[in-house]
Enzyme design. Sequence first.
Site, PDB file in Angstrom:
ATOM      1  N   ASP A 173       0.856  -1.183   0.000  1.00  0.00           N
ATOM      2  CA  ASP A 173       0.000   0.000   0.000  1.00  0.00           C
ATOM      3  C   ASP A 173       0.891   1.230   0.000  1.00  0.00           C
ATOM      4  OD1 ASP A 173      -2.110   2.009   1.192  1.00  0.00           O
ATOM      5  OD2 ASP A 173      -3.216   0.142   0.994  1.00  0.00           O
ATOM      6  N   ASP A 182      -1.224   4.068  18.217  1.00  0.00           N
ATOM      7  CA  ASP A 182      -2.038   2.861  18.150  1.00  0.00           C
ATOM      8  C   ASP A 182      -1.440   1.785  17.253  1.00  0.00           C
ATOM      9  OD1 ASP A 182      -4.180   2.584  19.837  1.00  0.00           O
ATOM     10  OD2 ASP A 182      -5.620   3.591  18.540  1.00  0.00           O
ATOM     11  N   HIS A 233      -3.456   6.476   3.716  1.00  0.00           N
ATOM     12  CA  HIS A 233      -4.181   5.269   3.327  1.00  0.00           C
ATOM     13  C   HIS A 233      -3.539   4.016   3.913  1.00  0.00           C
ATOM     14  CE1 HIS A 233      -5.733   2.128   0.535  1.00  0.00           C
ATOM     15  NE2 HIS A 233      -6.828   2.886   0.535  1.00  0.00           N
ATOM     16  N   ASN A 247      -5.858  -0.252  24.936  1.00  0.00           N
ATOM     17  CA  ASN A 247      -4.871   0.689  25.480  1.00  0.00           C
ATOM     18  C   ASN A 247      -5.474   2.045  25.802  1.00  0.00           C
ATOM     19  OD1 ASN A 247      -5.302   1.652  22.914  1.00  0.00           O
ATOM     20  ND2 ASN A 247      -3.160   1.593  22.256  1.00  0.00           N
ATOM     21  N   VAL A 251      -8.527   3.671  18.380  1.00  0.00           N
ATOM     22  CA  VAL A 251      -9.258   2.565  17.781  1.00  0.00           C
ATOM     23  C   VAL A 251      -8.689   1.223  18.233  1.00  0.00           C
ATOM     24  CG1 VAL A 251      -9.835   3.931  15.745  1.00  0.00           C
ATOM     25  CG2 VAL A 251      -7.771   2.515  15.731  1.00  0.00           C
ATOM     26  N   TYR A 350      -7.497 -11.823 -10.233  1.00  0.00           N
ATOM     27  CA  TYR A 350      -6.511 -12.836 -10.604  1.00  0.00           C
ATOM     28  C   TYR A 350      -6.950 -14.200 -10.086  1.00  0.00           C
ATOM     29  CZ  TYR A 350      -3.235  -9.375 -12.349  1.00  0.00           C
ATOM     30  OH  TYR A 350      -2.644  -8.382 -13.090  1.00  0.00           O
ATOM     31  N   VAL A 355      -6.067 -15.831  -3.576  1.00  0.00           N
ATOM     32  CA  VAL A 355      -6.721 -14.526  -3.661  1.00  0.00           C
ATOM     33  C   VAL A 355      -8.087 -14.564  -2.970  1.00  0.00           C
ATOM     34  CG1 VAL A 355      -7.714 -12.809  -5.219  1.00  0.00           C
ATOM     35  CG2 VAL A 355      -5.520 -13.875  -5.775  1.00  0.00           C
ATOM     36  N   SER A 403     -11.264  -0.461  -0.113  1.00  0.00           N
ATOM     37  CA  SER A 403      -9.986  -0.396   0.600  1.00  0.00           C
ATOM     38  C   SER A 403     -10.166  -0.650   2.081  1.00  0.00           C
ATOM     39  CB  SER A 403      -9.351   0.993   0.439  1.00  0.00           C
ATOM     40  OG  SER A 403      -8.586   1.102  -0.715  1.00  0.00           O
TER      41      SER A 403
END
Length: 457
Positions: A173, A182, A233, A247, A251, A350, A355, A403
Amino acid sequence: MRPANRAQRISIARKALALTTAVGLSAALGSAAGASAVPAAGAAHDGPAAVPNELLVGYAAGATPTQRAVALQRAGVQLEKRVVTAASDRVEVQLVRTPPGADRAAVARDLEADPAVAYAEPNWTYTVDATSNDPYYTNGSLWGMTGGNGTAADAAWGAGHTGSSSVYVGVIDEGIQYTHPDLAANVWTNPFDSADGVDNDGNGYVDDVHGWDFANNDNTVYDGGSRGNLDNHGTHVSGTIGGRGGNGLGVAGVNWNVTLISGKFLGRRGGTTANAVKAVDYFTTLKRDHGLNIVATNNSWGGGGFSKALFDAIGRANAQDILFVAAAGNGGSDQVGDDNDTVDNYPSNYDQPNVIAVAAITSTGARASFSNYGATTVDLGAPGAGIYSTLAGSTYGSYSGTSMATPHVTGAAALYASTHPSASAAGIKSAILSNVVATSSLAGKTVTGGRLNVSGF
């Protein structure tokens, strides 16, 4: 499992690409003036784009260095870099540059006419598939982690299943902010190399302490700085996979404990096939040569056409038992989801056994309007709308897209591996797909007709 006829569909796609090359590769590659242009997120169905004046050349097995050099000389192209080094399990793949103004279709034909060359293809460009006691959990923002239409990850947490640092995930990515409060505890520090200017582990990457930046060819996998100008991203998907839970901060990811490795190949202008191949092989080599328990790579990106080089790289990952979890895509420029059974979306289409293709759903259980689908090409749905996670600059925010759905599934693979340490990639994939919750919006739109369910993992 996906129907066997997907192999035939890939063959058709390859023939179509060959025809495109024969009648005018420049149309598939985009205009020469668009050297820095990258299609909008999810724009693959509007026509794939590629880097002008570049081709990826895959050689025939057994082709010698001399034969490869002669093939390039005859076609009048210049070697840019080696993408894949020939070995017993792989053929040589090189990135070459065509002369300015040359007819790239003719160059591709010249190369493929040489017996030393197996294929010559575009260097496709890719972009992200996003649109745009832990506080975000306790206030209800992390709906994707809860029951209802979420993944029910909190049910797994309640059973004491919060992941394991001995399970590794590759994030192919943008980069990861490895200092994020985090994420810092869950980002890999390479025990085989150190920041001493020496390639201690001999993998070809000097000081790959937290992974490698293939976009800039350096070891700085985070370029966002304190303001987070870049790598949002990659940091966001990482938080969904493995944000440190319990913690009291921000998130919680599907895994509270996991080891994340950055394979950054997306930069300011997206990424390329050449660098995607190198990123996939990076993780394959880490597992093969160092025995790292790399369970999966997360691939929240798409674009371009069929690539034999990338197809083969994913196959090499499969041979090392690494899942390739991929975003199904966000439709075309109209941001309306498309049918991947009709128009291929890569890399999710693919036809490799490792996958897993992921569509996005909303908090109501509906398929997100932007999400691609496919009764034979998209495996399942997962939360992908209004997903809160970590952002570069030590912040948090909400993104939407396939994503965002993809890392929920990647996180599920890692969580399952933590409680089933002997499970194979095929076994993990089967567990994920057989455990889905039937969802009406996905019926006839995905292979399973259901959404991700982590309860019991």
